[in-house]
Design a protein around this motif. Sequence first.
Motif, PDB file in Angstrom:
ATOM      1  N   HIS A 248       0.849  -1.199   0.000  1.00 26.92           N
ATOM      2  CA  HIS A 248       0.000   0.000   0.000  1.00 26.92           C
ATOM      3  C   HIS A 248       0.880   1.242   0.000  1.00 26.92           C
ATOM      4  O   HIS A 248       2.080   1.177   0.313  1.00 26.92           O
ATOM      5  CB  HIS A 248      -0.906   0.028   1.247  1.00 26.92           C
ATOM      6  N   GLU A 249       0.271   2.350  -0.348  1.00 26.12           N
ATOM      7  CA  GLU A 249       0.935   3.648  -0.224  1.00 26.12           C
ATOM      8  C   GLU A 249       0.075   4.526   0.682  1.00 26.12           C
ATOM      9  O   GLU A 249      -1.141   4.646   0.473  1.00 26.12           O
ATOM     10  CB  GLU A 249       1.133   4.315  -1.591  1.00 26.12           C
TER      11      GLU A 249
ATOM     12  N   LEU B 169       5.007  10.552   1.938  1.00 33.04           N
ATOM     13  CA  LEU B 169       4.343   9.432   1.280  1.00 33.04           C
ATOM     14  C   LEU B 169       5.246   8.219   1.362  1.00 33.04           C
ATOM     15  O   LEU B 169       6.413   8.270   0.973  1.00 33.04           O
ATOM     16  CB  LEU B 169       4.054   9.787  -0.180  1.00 33.04           C
TER      17      LEU B 169
ATOM     18  N   ARG C  43       5.624   3.784   0.979  1.00 33.88           N
ATOM     19  CA  ARG C  43       5.105   2.541   0.412  1.00 33.88           C
ATOM     20  C   ARG C  43       5.357   1.447   1.435  1.00 33.88           C
ATOM     21  O   ARG C  43       6.493   1.273   1.902  1.00 33.88           O
ATOM     22  CB  ARG C  43       5.788   2.211  -0.906  1.00 33.88           C
TER      23      ARG C  43
ATOM     24  N   PHE D 185       8.433  -0.260   5.532  1.00 37.48           N
ATOM     25  CA  PHE D 185       8.029   0.878   4.680  1.00 37.48           C
ATOM     26  C   PHE D 185       9.246   1.724   4.323  1.00 37.48           C
ATOM     27  O   PHE D 185      10.284   1.702   4.988  1.00 37.48           O
ATOM     28  CB  PHE D 185       6.936   1.709   5.359  1.00 37.48           C
TER      29      PHE D 185
ATOM     30  N   VAL E  69       8.399   6.895  -0.670  1.00 36.65           N
ATOM     31  CA  VAL E  69       8.062   6.536  -2.039  1.00 36.65           C
ATOM     32  C   VAL E  69       9.056   7.094  -3.035  1.00 36.65           C
ATOM     33  O   VAL E  69       9.432   6.437  -4.003  1.00 36.65           O
ATOM     34  CB  VAL E  69       6.629   6.992  -2.379  1.00 36.65           C
TER      35      VAL E  69
ATOM     36  N   GLN F 252      11.900   4.825  -3.343  1.00 35.19           N
ATOM     37  CA  GLN F 252      11.527   3.612  -4.055  1.00 35.19           C
ATOM     38  C   GLN F 252      11.360   3.885  -5.544  1.00 35.19           C
ATOM     39  O   GLN F 252      11.787   3.097  -6.396  1.00 35.19           O
ATOM     40  CB  GLN F 252      10.214   3.062  -3.468  1.00 35.19           C
TER      41      GLN F 252
END
Length: 453
Positions: free
Chosen positions: A100-101, A113, A115, A135, A138, A141
């Motif tokens: 999920h984000e 934010l 991920r 996590f 983002v 990533q």
Amino acid sequence: MSASKSETTSALGPDEPERDGPGSDLLAALLDGMDAALCAFDADGVVTHWNREAERILGWSPEEAVGRRGFAGWAVRTADADDVQGRLMAAMTAPGRQVHEFALLRKDGGRVLVRTQSAGVRGADGRPAGVYCAFSEVHAQIDLERSIALSEALFEDASWGVVLVDVDLRPAVVNRHAARMLGSAARTTALGRPLGELIVQGVEEVEGALHHVLADGAPGALVELWLTVRTEEGERRRCWRSGFLRLASPLAEEPVPLGVGWLFQDVTEAKLAEQEADRLRFRFSQLHRAARAAAECEDPMEAATTQLDFALAGFADHALLDVATEDGARLVRAAATPSGAPGPVARVAGAGIPLRYPQGHPALQAMDRVGSVRTSTGGGPGRTESWAAERQWPRDAVHALSTVLRSRGRTLGVVTFLRWANRPRFERPDAEYAESVATQVASALDLGRVRGE
């Protein structure tokens, strides 16, 4: 992550050891030493583990995070809390990992934010006992995914060649386009082979460029390299516009060279077109200059030889001017460049004796066809000399172009251009240029005949 999952499962099980025991210290050290942000929840959604990478990203220390129920009120906005908590805890009973984000809150109030990858943890009795969650930001990533996607695109779909060369100057990775350009059936065919086995001519220039990049870094501009490579059609001369990148390990404190990235495009057709355009401009300039110089000559033969002198520059090594007799049946040598040495076109002493050209001689063919005839020897050194001697040309001649001289509907003779072995054979554009030269030479000779000279 599988190791983390195993440790987290042990930590969350019903037979969990005392938190101040040696196992707990080992678990904490393991979690804190990982690059990924990790946290874990028990079956009620209470935070049980929080490592230092999680603290770095969100700013909340383990002491502030462990024991809280979910993220509501501190690590996520209240309006989003139920949705975030529900999706995280759903992983406890869902198979595999759930990705999920979420937009989480840092301790300083900023939003980030992330991920997440979440998976359920089961106790010793096999029942769901909690959730562990890894996590990362983002953007980090996405940067990683972009790097991977770029690498895959370069080595799969790029329309230019990409070769990673190791410090021993041997290909370590080759993309599909480069493999085709190097004449390899598959990408793996070229791996580990010396460049000299892949490049027939020009390998010294390539290796010199690679050594320079390894020692001093990449050049500031693209480099155009002319190489001969083996292809399915045989050996072919190609021009590759190349760029180079020095590769160093990002994991070492000091730069450790890994090799060179060589990126190149085949620009042969464009370079040949550019060279042809330059050649045409030069030849047009020569024709113009020759016409102006010939106009200053009072002697028609001097005007003709002047035309030929301008034509020879960058075009041929030798020129022969044969004029037709009055009846047009035979040819007489009127002017030529010195045999065996460079020099201007000059009248031949004692001209007037007809040439005894054998039947099928290129000069006679040019007269019969009223055009141009190109020919080249196909033998070795000994055969070359006899080939030229049979045609009454200098012995070093290996390529010839004979063009008829025509003016006002009459054949005035033939001009023959010769090239030595270090030059390419005459092609159609060369014949077109020779015909333009012949037109000007014929005009000068015809003017002399009109005057009776």
